[in-house]
Design a protein around this motif. Structure first.
Motif, PDB file in Angstrom:
ATOM      1  N   TRP A   1      66.707 -20.526  72.959  1.00 47.86           N
ATOM      2  CA  TRP A   1      65.857 -21.543  73.583  1.00 47.86           C
ATOM      3  C   TRP A   1      64.488 -20.975  73.958  1.00 47.86           C
ATOM      4  O   TRP A   1      63.529 -21.723  74.138  1.00 47.86           O
ATOM      5  CB  TRP A   1      66.540 -22.085  74.851  1.00 47.86           C
ATOM      6  CG  TRP A   1      66.677 -21.049  75.933  1.00 47.86           C
ATOM      7  CD1 TRP A   1      67.668 -20.123  76.058  1.00 47.86           C
ATOM      8  CD2 TRP A   1      65.763 -20.811  77.008  1.00 47.86           C
ATOM      9  NE1 TRP A   1      67.443 -19.331  77.155  1.00 47.86           N
ATOM     10  CE2 TRP A   1      66.279 -19.731  77.750  1.00 47.86           C
ATOM     11  CE3 TRP A   1      64.560 -21.410  77.415  1.00 47.86           C
ATOM     12  CZ2 TRP A   1      65.633 -19.227  78.882  1.00 47.86           C
ATOM     13  CZ3 TRP A   1      63.923 -20.917  78.542  1.00 47.86           C
ATOM     14  CH2 TRP A   1      64.453 -19.830  79.268  1.00 47.86           C
TER      15      TRP A   1
ATOM     16  N   ILE B   1      58.436 -25.549  76.197  1.00 44.14           N
ATOM     17  CA  ILE B   1      59.011 -26.545  77.099  1.00 44.14           C
ATOM     18  C   ILE B   1      57.969 -26.915  78.150  1.00 44.14           C
ATOM     19  O   ILE B   1      57.313 -26.042  78.726  1.00 44.14           O
ATOM     20  CB  ILE B   1      60.284 -26.000  77.788  1.00 44.14           C
ATOM     21  CG1 ILE B   1      61.279 -25.493  76.729  1.00 44.14           C
ATOM     22  CG2 ILE B   1      60.938 -27.081  78.648  1.00 44.14           C
ATOM     23  CD1 ILE B   1      62.510 -24.816  77.307  1.00 44.14           C
TER      24      ILE B   1
ATOM     25  N   CYS C   1      63.039 -26.340  86.082  1.00 51.25           N
ATOM     26  CA  CYS C   1      61.795 -25.859  85.455  1.00 51.25           C
ATOM     27  C   CYS C   1      61.589 -24.368  85.761  1.00 51.25           C
ATOM     28  O   CYS C   1      61.165 -23.607  84.879  1.00 51.25           O
ATOM     29  CB  CYS C   1      60.597 -26.682  85.941  1.00 51.25           C
ATOM     30  SG  CYS C   1      60.567 -28.338  85.226  1.00 51.25           S
TER      31      CYS C   1
ATOM     32  N   VAL D   1      59.182 -22.905  83.026  1.00 50.84           N
ATOM     33  CA  VAL D   1      58.266 -23.967  82.598  1.00 50.84           C
ATOM     34  C   VAL D   1      57.048 -23.979  83.527  1.00 50.84           C
ATOM     35  O   VAL D   1      57.193 -24.188  84.734  1.00 50.84           O
ATOM     36  CB  VAL D   1      58.955 -25.347  82.639  1.00 50.84           C
ATOM     37  CG1 VAL D   1      57.959 -26.465  82.337  1.00 50.84           C
ATOM     38  CG2 VAL D   1      60.095 -25.382  81.636  1.00 50.84           C
TER      39      VAL D   1
ATOM     40  N   ALA E   1      54.251 -29.333  72.899  1.00 51.09           N
ATOM     41  CA  ALA E   1      55.585 -28.961  73.372  1.00 51.09           C
ATOM     42  C   ALA E   1      56.660 -29.315  72.350  1.00 51.09           C
ATOM     43  O   ALA E   1      56.469 -30.186  71.501  1.00 51.09           O
ATOM     44  CB  ALA E   1      55.887 -29.676  74.689  1.00 51.09           C
TER      45      ALA E   1
ATOM     46  N   VAL F   1      60.032 -29.490  73.764  1.00 50.75           N
ATOM     47  CA  VAL F   1      60.952 -30.210  74.654  1.00 50.75           C
ATOM     48  C   VAL F   1      60.190 -30.602  75.922  1.00 50.75           C
ATOM     49  O   VAL F   1      59.479 -29.781  76.509  1.00 50.75           O
ATOM     50  CB  VAL F   1      62.169 -29.323  75.026  1.00 50.75           C
ATOM     51  CG1 VAL F   1      63.035 -30.015  76.085  1.00 50.75           C
ATOM     52  CG2 VAL F   1      63.006 -29.005  73.792  1.00 50.75           C
TER      53      VAL F   1
ATOM     54  N   ILE G   1      60.494 -32.370  79.803  1.00 51.93           N
ATOM     55  CA  ILE G   1      61.469 -32.604  80.878  1.00 51.93           C
ATOM     56  C   ILE G   1      60.941 -33.688  81.812  1.00 51.93           C
ATOM     57  O   ILE G   1      59.785 -33.664  82.229  1.00 51.93           O
ATOM     58  CB  ILE G   1      61.715 -31.304  81.677  1.00 51.93           C
ATOM     59  CG1 ILE G   1      62.292 -30.230  80.759  1.00 51.93           C
ATOM     60  CG2 ILE G   1      62.668 -31.564  82.852  1.00 51.93           C
ATOM     61  CD1 ILE G   1      62.507 -28.888  81.448  1.00 51.93           C
TER      62      ILE G   1
ATOM     63  N   PHE H   1      65.795 -34.657  78.873  1.00 53.75           N
ATOM     64  CA  PHE H   1      65.167 -33.671  78.004  1.00 53.75           C
ATOM     65  C   PHE H   1      64.828 -34.416  76.714  1.00 53.75           C
ATOM     66  O   PHE H   1      65.706 -35.009  76.082  1.00 53.75           O
ATOM     67  CB  PHE H   1      66.111 -32.503  77.707  1.00 53.75           C
ATOM     68  CG  PHE H   1      66.202 -31.484  78.832  1.00 53.75           C
ATOM     69  CD1 PHE H   1      65.948 -31.815  80.150  1.00 53.75           C
ATOM     70  CD2 PHE H   1      66.529 -30.170  78.552  1.00 53.75           C
ATOM     71  CE1 PHE H   1      66.020 -30.884  81.164  1.00 53.75           C
ATOM     72  CE2 PHE H   1      66.606 -29.217  79.560  1.00 53.75           C
ATOM     73  CZ  PHE H   1      66.356 -29.573  80.870  1.00 53.75           C
TER      74      PHE H   1
ATOM     75  N   LYS I   1      67.210 -28.943  69.242  1.00 56.30           N
ATOM     76  CA  LYS I   1      66.400 -28.243  70.255  1.00 56.30           C
ATOM     77  C   LYS I   1      66.881 -28.592  71.664  1.00 56.30           C
ATOM     78  O   LYS I   1      66.890 -27.748  72.561  1.00 56.30           O
ATOM     79  CB  LYS I   1      64.920 -28.604  70.091  1.00 56.30           C
ATOM     80  CG  LYS I   1      64.318 -28.051  68.822  1.00 56.30           C
ATOM     81  CD  LYS I   1      62.865 -28.460  68.654  1.00 56.30           C
ATOM     82  CE  LYS I   1      62.328 -27.890  67.342  1.00 56.30           C
ATOM     83  NZ  LYS I   1      60.988 -28.385  67.034  1.00 56.30           N
TER      84      LYS I   1
ATOM     85  N   VAL J   1      68.515 -25.763  74.612  1.00 55.52           N
ATOM     86  CA  VAL J   1      68.137 -25.602  76.033  1.00 55.52           C
ATOM     87  C   VAL J   1      69.331 -25.935  76.926  1.00 55.52           C
ATOM     88  O   VAL J   1      69.605 -25.251  77.917  1.00 55.52           O
ATOM     89  CB  VAL J   1      66.939 -26.514  76.389  1.00 55.52           C
ATOM     90  CG1 VAL J   1      66.478 -26.231  77.818  1.00 55.52           C
ATOM     91  CG2 VAL J   1      65.786 -26.293  75.424  1.00 55.52           C
TER      92      VAL J   1
END
Lengths: 458, 62
Positions: free
Chosen positions: A247, A252, A275, A280, A360, A362, A364, A424, A433, A437
């Motif tokens: 990951w 992200i 995060c 992140v 990005a 992914v 969140i 996500f 992906k 994560v």
């Protein structure tokens, strides 16, 4: 809360394959649990007891003959009450369809799970015709949240989320048009996947809004969720879980602005904890999110209304009045508004593709504002105002329905209160992906399912 | 511009007639409430400026 989790789908399949348990034993135990314990949460609408036992016996006979068992052989699962099960009438949470003929065959995704050895044991409660976020059904009752039965389970796939959250079933199926997998997954604290629009076949799943409908699974662990997804995707093998660290190469980012407002304190902490665990630091802002939400709402109303208009002209009083009035208003939406919403979808698609290309892999975001609202006080706070939860629980899910991107609901384990779920989000076709994560978070103990007191044992 | 309740009732009844729908008195209050809500979302959408080349997403591929 108890710590001892019931076995997952793949774990059950292994125990059957190795002869530790028979499929018959697993299915009978599941049916017993659903019969005796479901009255506390009301997630089930119908049991397929005889057919399920027959299919379990066939699995056991296969093993006795020394044949190779398929990957989910003997694993029980439930379906939202809108998936066709051969020889049964699909009611879609309504009484309007009760006189329809029985389905001639299983829904396509049910067929694929059955071919993989899984056994449908029950249909699960939903909002009538999937039009709602509460699973409060005038005909079949209200599904309660297993973690606190005074609270909402969420909807419209509330029975599917609650049955898995309670440990009654290792796996279930739902559908998501505006958040109907993601909202109950978040409120009940289970994994839920809204796959890429168009990726899983919808044949045999009763429609709601064709432009947005997708079908997807709920599970208690990410391996079961991913396995069921790949099987329903038509793959002949289930990919191995991601290797540790895979990951880390993903970009992200956290969605800000619209997706950072109106959050409860526990949700803010959950977002910050996850995060931080994923390092992140970047944030991404999507443009015109309010209009994306509006477009999703309008397309749903117009397509749902149009679908039901012929029946509404003949038997409007057979509908739940709240569903009926929403559908009628949608059926009368001007073409200009509907077409603008579809043009906006085209525009918004370009914006989100640019984000996944340039910024990005992914994203969140919260799935809902916070913990499950109380059933006797069903409100949330939006813009400082106390508003109806039933109308506003889709605040964060509806804008992400519009572009058709895959969204995984991640049940976070960083707070000790009621469940909280995060979304996500990945580019179309990039479910892998999301799983990468998620596997990391599950291994790190930051995501997963807790077992409520009413839990069952399979 | 927002219609008054009377105007909204007339508008809804006209729309219903246009699609051959006979709205009962039982339905009308709920339909009016939902029509008003959809109108608010339509107002939001009407703020967006589209290029002539922006087609509706009928054959949609995400």
């Amino acid at each position: 809360m108890r710590d001892l989790s019931p076995p997952g789908a793949l774990e059950l399949a292994t125990s059957i394959r190795t002869g530790e348990r028979t499929a018959r034993d697993v299915v009978e135990a599941t049916l017993e649990t659903l019969s005796s314990k479901d009255r506390s949460i009301h997630s089930v609408t119908h049991l397929f007891s005889e057919e399920a036992c027959r299919q379990a016996d066939a699995v056991d006979a296969l093993r006795k003959r020394g044949e190779t068992l398929p990957p989910l052989a003997g694993v029980p699962f439930g379906v939202k009450d809108l998936f066709d099960i051969a020889d049964h009438v699909t009611t879609a949470g309504s009484i309007v369809l009760r006189s329809n003929p029985p389905a001639k065959q299983d829904a396509a995704v049910v067929q694929r799970l059955r071919q993989a050895g899984a056994i449908p044991v029950a249909t699960l409660n939903m909002d009538e015709f999937a039009y709602g976020f509460a699973t409060e059904n005038a005909h079949y009752g209200t599904t309660l949240n297993p973690h606190d039965t005074s609270r909402m389970a969420g909807g419209s796939s509330g029975g599917s989320a609650a049955a898995v959250a309670a440990g009654f079933l290792p796996l279930s199926l739902g559908s998501d048009t505006n958040g109907s997998i993601r909202i109950p997954a978040s409120l009940c604290g289970v994994w839920g996947l809204k796959p890429t629009f168009g990726r899983l076949p919808r044949e045999g799943a009763y429609p709601f809004a064709a432009s947005l409908d997708v079908v997807g699974p709920f599970a208690r662990n990410i391996s079961d969720l991913a396995a069921s997804f790949y099987i329903m995707d038509g793959g002949d093998r289930i990919p191995e879980p991601a290797v540790a660290g895979s990951w880390e190469t993903l970009r992200i980012a956290r969605l800000e602005d619209w997706f950072a407002d109106n959050l409860s304190e526990p949700m803010v902490r959950a977002l910050e904890s996850v995060c931080a665990a994923l390092d992140v630091t970047r944030t991404v802002s999507l443009p015109e999110v309010a209009i994306a939400r509006a477009s999703s709402f309008l397309i749903t109303a117009a397509e749902g209304g149009n679908l039901h208009l012929p029946r509404l002209k003949e038997q409007a009083d057979s509908y739940d009045p709240a569903t009926r009035d929403r559908l009628l208003a949608g059926a009368m939406l001007p073409a200009d508004t509907y077409l603008k919403a579809q043009r906006f979808r085209r525009w918004f698609r370009e914006q989100i593709h640019a984000v996944f290309r340039d910024e990005a892999d992914v994203l969140i975001a919260p799935a809902v504002m916070g913990e499950a609202p109380k059933l006797d006080e069903p409100t949330v706070t939006v813009g400082g105002k106390v508003v109806s939860a039933r109308a506003n629980l889709g605040l964060f899910t509806q804008p992400l329905s519009l572009p058709g991107v895959p969204v995984l609901t991640v049940p976070v384990l960083v707070s000790k209160g009621l469940p909280l779920g995060l979304q996500f989000v990945a580019a179309p076709g990039c479910e892998d992906k999301l799983f990468r994560v998620a596997w990391h978070l599950e291994r790190a103990g930051l995501a997963g399912c807790r077992l409520p007191k009413c839990a069952g044992t399979v | 511009m927002k219609e008054s309740q009377t105007d909204l009732t007339l508008l809804v009844q006209a729309r219903a007639a246009a699609i051959g729908l006979d709205l009962s008195d039982r339905c009308l209050p709920g339909v009016l409430t939902n029509t008003e809500l959809l109108g608010q979302y339509a107002d939001l959408l009407n703020r967006h400026v589209f290029s002539d080349e922006c087609e509706p997403a009928f054959e949609y591929v995400p």
